[in-house]
Design an enzyme around this catalytic site. Structure first.
Site, PDB file in Angstrom:
ATOM      1  CB  CYS A   1     -14.015   5.161 -30.132  1.00 45.93           C
ATOM      2  SG  CYS A   1     -13.354   5.354 -31.869  1.00 45.93           S
TER       3      CYS A   1
ATOM      4  CE1 TYR B   1      -8.314   2.148  -9.871  1.00 49.23           C
ATOM      5  CE2 TYR B   1      -6.528   2.460 -11.305  1.00 49.23           C
ATOM      6  CZ  TYR B   1      -7.353   1.670 -10.617  1.00 49.23           C
ATOM      7  OH  TYR B   1      -7.299   0.375 -10.685  1.00 49.23           O
TER       8      TYR B   1
ATOM      9  N   GLY C   1       0.669  -1.388   0.029  1.00 51.24           N
ATOM     10  CA  GLY C   1      -0.217   0.057   0.013  1.00 51.24           C
ATOM     11  C   GLY C   1       0.644   1.491  -0.013  1.00 51.24           C
TER      12      GLY C   1
ATOM     13  CE1 TYR D   1      -1.739  -3.078  -8.807  1.00 48.54           C
ATOM     14  CE2 TYR D   1      -0.565  -1.197  -8.086  1.00 48.54           C
ATOM     15  CZ  TYR D   1      -1.086  -2.452  -7.849  1.00 48.54           C
ATOM     16  OH  TYR D   1      -0.706  -2.925  -6.647  1.00 48.54           O
TER      17      TYR D   1
HETATM   18  N1  LLP Z   1      -1.596  -6.946  -0.806  1.00 44.09           N
HETATM   19  C1  LLP Z   1      -3.007  -7.047  -1.174  1.00 44.09           C
HETATM   20  C2  LLP Z   1      -3.766  -7.914  -0.524  1.00 44.09           C
HETATM   21  C3  LLP Z   1      -3.518  -6.110  -2.384  1.00 44.09           C
HETATM   22  O1  LLP Z   1      -4.713  -6.002  -2.774  1.00 44.09           O
HETATM   23  C4  LLP Z   1      -2.609  -5.243  -3.002  1.00 44.09           C
HETATM   24  C5  LLP Z   1      -2.954  -4.181  -3.848  1.00 44.09           C
HETATM   25  C6  LLP Z   1      -1.305  -5.373  -2.533  1.00 44.09           C
HETATM   26  C7  LLP Z   1      -0.591  -6.019  -1.603  1.00 44.09           C
HETATM   27  C8  LLP Z   1      -0.300  -4.583  -3.167  1.00 44.09           C
HETATM   28  O2  LLP Z   1      -0.380  -2.930  -3.074  1.00 44.09           O
HETATM   29  P1  LLP Z   1       0.382  -1.812  -3.442  1.00 44.09           P
HETATM   30  O3  LLP Z   1       1.771  -1.851  -2.791  1.00 44.09           O
HETATM   31  O4  LLP Z   1       0.485  -1.980  -5.034  1.00 44.09           O
HETATM   32  O5  LLP Z   1      -0.106  -0.462  -3.107  1.00 44.09           O
HETATM   33  N2  LLP Z   1      -4.838  -0.781 -10.010  1.00 44.09           N
HETATM   34  C9  LLP Z   1      -4.888  -0.236  -8.809  1.00 44.09           C
HETATM   35  C10 LLP Z   1      -4.054  -0.370  -7.598  1.00 44.09           C
HETATM   36  C11 LLP Z   1      -4.868  -1.805  -7.123  1.00 44.09           C
HETATM   37  C12 LLP Z   1      -4.459  -2.412  -5.995  1.00 44.09           C
HETATM   38  C13 LLP Z   1      -4.767  -3.593  -5.556  1.00 44.09           C
HETATM   39  N3  LLP Z   1      -4.261  -4.243  -4.439  1.00 44.09           N
HETATM   40  C14 LLP Z   1      -3.854   1.273  -9.276  1.00 44.09           C
HETATM   41  O6  LLP Z   1      -3.448   1.418 -10.514  1.00 44.09           O
HETATM   42  O7  LLP Z   1      -3.844   2.056  -8.808  1.00 44.09           O
END
Ligand code: LLP
Length: 424
Positions: A347, A322, A244, A376
């Site tokens: 489009c 987003y 996160g 992503y």
């Molecule tokens: N662990 C779990 C259980 C998760 O659901 C996620 C991300 C992570 C770890 C990794 O999170 P990060 O460190 O990358 O923040 N497509 C979206 C982001 C979706 C995140 C989904 N879960 C975007 O482009 O902002």
């Protein structure tokens, strides 16, 4: 992490990724194309690990959903990262990249029975359970095979992570985890099952987090839960603190550093006496990638001109999904600026990367990049509008390789069939 250690920088007026000019990649591979910097992946991987140096025993599992390219997984595996996977497909990738099964964590709110079985076959290190019934089913499958599945229970701490609603996961109304106030009883029932070996709890409250306070609050609640579980006699050896951590996308963004995050973790968890697990995604990869694109037209617009580029929402979905900001930088900037909208050829009005943005002056045929696209990005690409699936290139010093081919529309078309009854 754009700044002094940036591996995307101008050399003699031309934007490079490490020692390779982006113009060379455009010429040989074509556009649009994702370009990744090995040095930046390594730098981010080490910075994150260093940040946690005072946090005791730590296990790092890259959330491969952020960038599941096989070559990228190899780089992060070399840096000592395991994998956090959320599907059978991601598990296959992690294994194909040479990540040890024991270093794989299986997260996700909808693991199918088939996926659970495949993960037991592979002998993965941990299942993060999202509901009680999942634990019962996993226990039954494992028991029938003479196995005990190592597991944690993902809890939902009901905190607002203060991020975009679509990437927030830790509020009561979200689909993730079990309510923290039911966790002790549920954990007790799961710990009784023969096919499970309950090890602790997991948490993940959202993505692109800039404020450590909600995370700290959530971790404190986990600490209280751990103490309570131990009072009930449960053996707790692992706590998975999720991912996160936010990253820099635009000027003025000041995400928490890995060191600040690590200090907070060390402070909150100092008495836990567990192995801490982390699932970083974006923070390891976002600023190690760009989406390289060519300007097709500069079209006059009602207020500002539209810079129409050959990349589109199907290649980089984040702005459309987003309202995400990705810096747009010319590969050969002249020093002149323009105010423009930036859009792709798809489009839909939603296929717009920016409105009224102050950017490098560009014209038809010029190359440019969308920055911070290493997380992503390619992984969320589609072939909408029957466009090709975007390729990926990995740079390492002066060398580069295509690490994912451009999948052409004819290849996609070849997988489709017209049934006999429509052929006549
Ligand atoms: N662990 C779990 C259980 C998760 O659901 C996620 C991300 C992570 C770890 C990794 O999170 P990060 O460190 O990358 O923040 N497509 C979206 C982001 C979706 C995140 C989904 N879960 C975007 O482009 O902002």
């Amino acid at each position: 992490m754009q700044g002094s250690n940036d591996t995307f920088a101008a050399v003699d007026g031309a934007l490079h990724c490490e020692g390779v000019s982006l113009a060379t990649i455009a010429e040989t591979v074509g556009t649009p194309v994702y370009v990744y910097s090995t040095a930046m992946f390594r730098q981010q991987a080490r910075t994150f690990r260093d940040g946690l140096k005072d946090a005791g025993r730590v296990h790092l599992a890259f959330a491969i959903k952020a960038n599941p390219n096989l070559a990228v997984l190899r780089v992060l595996a070399q840096e000592g990262y395991g994998a956090d996977v959320v599907s059978g497909g991601e598990m296959q990738r992690a294994l194909a990249a040479g990540i040890a099964p024991a270093d794989i964590v299986f997260s996700g709110v909808g693991k199918t029975r088939r996926e659970l079985t495949a993960a037991l076959d592979a002998g993965i290190g941990q299942f993060n359970l999202e509901l009680e019934e999942e634990g019962e089913v996993l226990a039954a499958i494992a028991h029938a095979r003479g196995q005990r599945a190592p597991a944690t229970l993902r809890i939902n701490p009901d905190v607002d992570a203060g991020t975009h609603a679509k990437i927030s996961t830790g509020r009561r109304e979200n689909k993730f985890g079990v309510p923290i106030d039911q966790a002790v009883e549920m954990y007790g029932r799961l710990a009784e099952l023969d096919g499970l070996s309950m090890r602790g709890v997991a948490i993940h409250i959202g993505s692109q987090l800039f404020d450590l306070a909600p995370l700290e609050g959530a971790y404190e609640r986990v600490g209280e839960l751990v103490a309570e579980l131990r009072r009930f006699g449960h053996f707790i050896s692992r706590i998975d603190l999720g991912g996160g951590l936010g990253v820099h996308y635009k000027a003025g963004d000041v995400p928490p550093s890995a060191a600040e995050y690590g200090d907070m973790v060390a402070r909150v968890t100092q008495d836990w006496d567990v192995e801490l697990m982390f699932e970083p995604g974006r923070v390891l990869t976002a600023n190690a990638g760009v989406l390289l694109t060519e300007v097709i037209w500069v079209k006059p617009g009602a207020v500002n001109p539209y810079v129409i580029v050959d990349a589109a929402m199907n290649d980089l979905a984040r702005p459309a999904l987003y309202d995400a900001w990705h810096d747009f930088v010319a590969v050969h900037p002249s020093g002149n600026r323009m105010t423009a909208n930036i859009a792709g050829p798809v489009c839909e009005s939603g296929d717009t990367f920016a409105m009224g943005r102050d950017i490098d002056l560009v014209s038809s045929g010029d190359l440019a990049v969308f920055r911070s696209a290493g997380a992503y990005g390619a992984t969320m690409a589609s072939t909408y509008n029957s466009r090709a699936l975007v390729p990926e290139v990995l740079v390492d010093g002066d060398r580069y390789a295509v690490v994912a081919d451009r999948i052409q529309p004819e290849t996609i078309l070849a997988a489709e069939r017209v049934p006999d009854w429509l052929k006549a």
